[in-house]
Design an enzyme around this catalytic site. Structure first.
Site, mmCIF file in Angstrom:
data_model
loop_
_atom_site.group_PDB
_atom_site.id
_atom_site.type_symbol
_atom_site.label_atom_id
_atom_site.label_comp_id
_atom_site.label_asym_id
_atom_site.label_seq_id
_atom_site.Cartn_x
_atom_site.Cartn_y
_atom_site.Cartn_z
ATOM 1 N N GLU A 198 -11.074 -51.573 -10.175
ATOM 2 C CA GLU A 198 -10.587 -51.652 -8.793
ATOM 3 C C GLU A 198 -10.824 -53.030 -8.190
ATOM 4 O OE1 GLU A 198 -12.264 -48.378 -6.500
ATOM 5 O OE2 GLU A 198 -10.553 -47.147 -7.028
ATOM 6 N N GLU A 212 -7.862 -42.444 -12.121
ATOM 7 C CA GLU A 212 -8.932 -41.624 -11.551
ATOM 8 C C GLU A 212 -8.297 -40.598 -10.647
ATOM 9 O OE1 GLU A 212 -12.105 -43.767 -9.712
ATOM 10 O OE2 GLU A 212 -12.184 -45.221 -11.347
HETATM 11 C C1 GLA Z 1 -13.446 -45.393 -7.324
HETATM 12 C C2 GLA Z 1 -14.222 -46.007 -8.468
HETATM 13 C C3 GLA Z 1 -15.038 -45.002 -9.232
HETATM 14 C C4 GLA Z 1 -15.748 -44.070 -8.283
HETATM 15 C C5 GLA Z 1 -14.720 -43.388 -7.414
HETATM 16 C C6 GLA Z 1 -15.299 -42.389 -6.438
HETATM 17 O O1 GLA Z 1 -12.250 -44.970 -7.719
HETATM 18 O O2 GLA Z 1 -13.378 -46.688 -9.356
HETATM 19 O O3 GLA Z 1 -15.947 -45.691 -10.020
HETATM 20 O O4 GLA Z 1 -16.628 -44.803 -7.529
HETATM 21 O O5 GLA Z 1 -14.079 -44.341 -6.643
HETATM 22 O O6 GLA Z 1 -16.004 -41.420 -7.071
#
Ligand code: GLA
Length: 641
Positions: free
Chosen positions: A203, A277
């Site tokens: 991210e 995700e």
């Molecule tokens: C983001 C991050 C993950 C985690 C999620 C929430 O997407 O990439 O590592 O922190 O948020 O659980």
């Protein structure tokens, strides 16, 4: 010679034997071809995962990723296989995992890939069970993990710029990648292994402080021999800046907004679409409520995603536990960071202790229609035990435990945790730090907001109050002569997401004042409570029977008696306030009566038959007993919003 006939042809014994052999070989070859999992032998492979059109291909055949995240570092090693078999039986074809740099390189240049950190063994196991692997080696992983998985020793550099091409950071990344990437390259698809894709950072679009950074990480992977498909992963807002040329962009979300998918399609047309995700639940913060995401809502979105012909990865498929001091803190949009709880149950399809949930069953049902063959039978559930309560036998005060710490450090000014000359000059990473100095009067103690994150304040070992982000002033009672002021500062977990990563130093990060005079001349004890310390503590001659009233903070010890083969259990501490639990030297994590979490997971494989040593570090108040339950209590639930 005896003969028998096959299809009317009469055969000798030898002929029959050869026929049988041939048949067996044919069965093995056929099963290799129909298996959806990577054969272990170095079978010739032509083409791994590709993203050349709107659908992924694997070996040039259309392929849909049905992924799930399980982090090896959040699950006892003895349970890896159980969790992965359950994953496989749910219809998941791909395991995704992060790699936590902070655990693998606890001191600069000192690496740990043993036992629960044996990444290679984890990848091999996944492959042998028929799961593909998408590796997410960071170096930053977010993940509700202390500092998003970055080692705290990076913060010793006052000018550090994490997640940028600042030399102090890139050099450290290079040295870590030299180790970790070298370990994983032989497990890539092209070399006969299960790794079909590798994620570049995590991210980065939501951080985006340096446009040269993503190309640097990409090159760091490529130059070390990563040959499989590269991916990036971002939420919708991060997509714009999170990508890097040559890597497929994927999206993260929980509720489906078709505009987000359209947007992904716009910025990256004619490519496979994947939710890297898909948040199956959510994490919890101390002092908050327990988040749940209803199973039906979740399955409805997963169904839609699949109908849209997209690939998916369930984050998390099984969350596990933030053992030790590994949970991070949340800091977005609030004045002070809020620490995360120990459990990483996440309301995921497999619970913290690996139980099947409604989500699991609904997903299995859904995924089964995406497989040509029936799914394997789910392994049977594990047993748990509500052990008899354990009676606390002895206590040892914090002050008496100091003999078992590294030598205290004297300093004119307060020194933050990471810059203490402990751990071979890597500083202290986690736990508590005790700062002591002499004071000649009472009056107003002002922390100047330099306490990270919470301090118990003592005068001559008597508790006077607690300082944190909200409470920055305390009145110290008057007294005669020189007295000792002690600040026991707890690092409650470093922020893992957001723009303040560079500011995550802990302990005392600046001066504190008494009646507007800056305090000087500190003696600083580092209490990182690592296994060595907890074991040394057991040998101390200062343990006192519970017949004598304890003073606080203190360590307490009790024996948990296990009379048959050990089973998982949950420890409960009603009547205790805040602290840490160790079982046979292993740190189970923090507990805190403010909740929401009320029980700590105790994995059966960490217990043994007979007496097990339970040590509790309690800050303020203790009950004489420790209770065990066969079910967790994560506190009052609230729907994820
Ligand atoms: C983001 C991050 C993950 C985690 C999620 C929430 O997407 O990439 O590592 O922190 O948020 O659980």
């Amino acid at each position: 010679m005896e003969k028998s006939s096959v299809l009317g042809v009469r055969l000798s014994l030898k002929q029959r034997y050869l026929l049988l052999l041939g048949f067996a070989a044919a069965v093995i070859i056929a099963s290799q071809l129909t298996r959806s999992h990577p054969p272990r032998a170095k079978m010739k492979r032509v083409e791994g995962l590709r993203a050349n059109s709107s659908q992924f291909t694997l070996e040039k055949n259309p392929f849909r990723i049905l992924g799930g995240s399980i982090h090896y570092f959040r699950v006892p090693r003895a349970y890896w296989e159980d969790r992965l078999l359950k994953m496989k039986a749910c219809g998941i074809n791909t395991l995704t995992t992060y790699v936590p740099w902070n655990l693998h390189e606890p001191e600069r240049g000192v690496f740990d890939f043993e036992d629960e950190l044996d990444l290679e063994a984890y990848i091999r196991l996944a492959g042998s069970l028929g799961l593909w692997v998408i590796l997410r080696p960071g170096p930053y992983i977010c993940a509700e993990w202390d500092l998003g998985g970055l080692p705290s020793w990076l913060l010793r550099d006052p000018n550090i710029k994490l997640r940028t091409t600042y030399a102090g950071f890139t050099e450290a990344v290079n040295s870590f990648f030299d180790k970790v990437i070298k370990k994983v390259t032989p497990y890539q698809y092209s070399q006969g292994g299960p790794i079909i894709a590798v994620q570049v950072e995590n991210e980065y679009g939501s951080y985006a402080k340096d446009e040269k950074y993503m190309p640097f990480i990409q090159e760091a992977l490529l130059s070390r021999g990563i040959t499989e498909l590269l991916l990036t992963s971002d939420n919708k807002d991060g997509l714009k800046l999170g990508g890097v040329k040559g890597a497929l962009e994927t999206i993260n979300f929980q509720k489906l907004d078709i505009n987000e998918i359209k947007y992904l399609d716009e910025i990256q047309p004619h490519k496979p679409k994947m939710v890297m995700e898909y948040w199956s639940g959510w994490f919890d913060l101390w002092g908050g409520l327990h988040h749940v995401f209803p199973a039906e809502d979740m399955t409805a979105v997963v169904t839609e995603i699949l109908k849209l012909d997209m690939s998916i990865n369930l984050y998390m498929f099984h969350g596990g536990t933030n053992f030790g001091f590994m949970s991070g803190a949340f800091a977005v949009g609030i004045p002070a960071p809020k620490p995360m709880v120990t459990s990483y149950d996440y309301d995921a399809p497999l619970s913290e202790a690996g139980d099947y949930t409604t989500k699991y069953h609904l997903l299995r049902n859904l995924f089964s229609s995406y497989h040509n063959e029936p799914l394997p039978k789910p392994p049977s559930s594990q047993q748990r035990r509500a052990y008899q309560f354990a009676v606390v036998q002895q206590h040892l005060s914090l002050w008496d435990s100091l003999h078992s710490t590294e030598k205290p450090f004297r300093s004119q000014r307060p020194v933050n945790m990471e810059n203490l000359p402990v751990n071979n000059n890597n500083g202290q990473s986690y736990g508590y730090t005790l700062y002591e100095t002499a004071i000649a009067s009472g009056g107003t103690l002002n922390s100047k907001n330099n306490i990270r994150d919470r301090a118990l304040v003592f005068v001559d070992k008597h508790l006077v109050g607690v300082l944190d982000y909200k409470v920055q002033e305390l009145v110290l009672p008057d007294g005669k002569g020189s007295r000792t002021l002690s600040l026991l500062v707890e690092n409650c977990g470093r922020v893992n997401y957001g723009t303040t990563l560079d500011e995550q130093r802990k302990g005392l990060v600046g001066d504190v004042e008494l009646n507007s005079h800056i305090l000087r001349d500190f003696v600083i004890h580092s209490l990182d409570m690592k296994a060595g310390f907890v074991n040394r503590l057991q040998g101390s001659s200062q343990w006192v029977s519970m017949q004598k009233q304890p003073s606080f903070p203190a360590f307490f010890r009790a024996k948990l008696y296990v009379n048959s083969s050990p089973k998982d259990t949950f420890i409960k501490l009603p009547g205790w306030t805040k602290g840490v639990v160790f079982v046979n030297g292993r740190n189970l994590g923090r507990y805190w009566s403010i909740g929401p979490q009320q029980t700590l997971y105790v994995p059966g494989p960490w217990l043994h038959r007979g007496d097990n040593q339970v040590t509790v570090f309690e800050e303020q108040e203790a009950d004489g007993k420790l209770y065990f339950s066969s079910n967790p209590d994560y506190g009052m639930a609230v729907d994820v919003e």
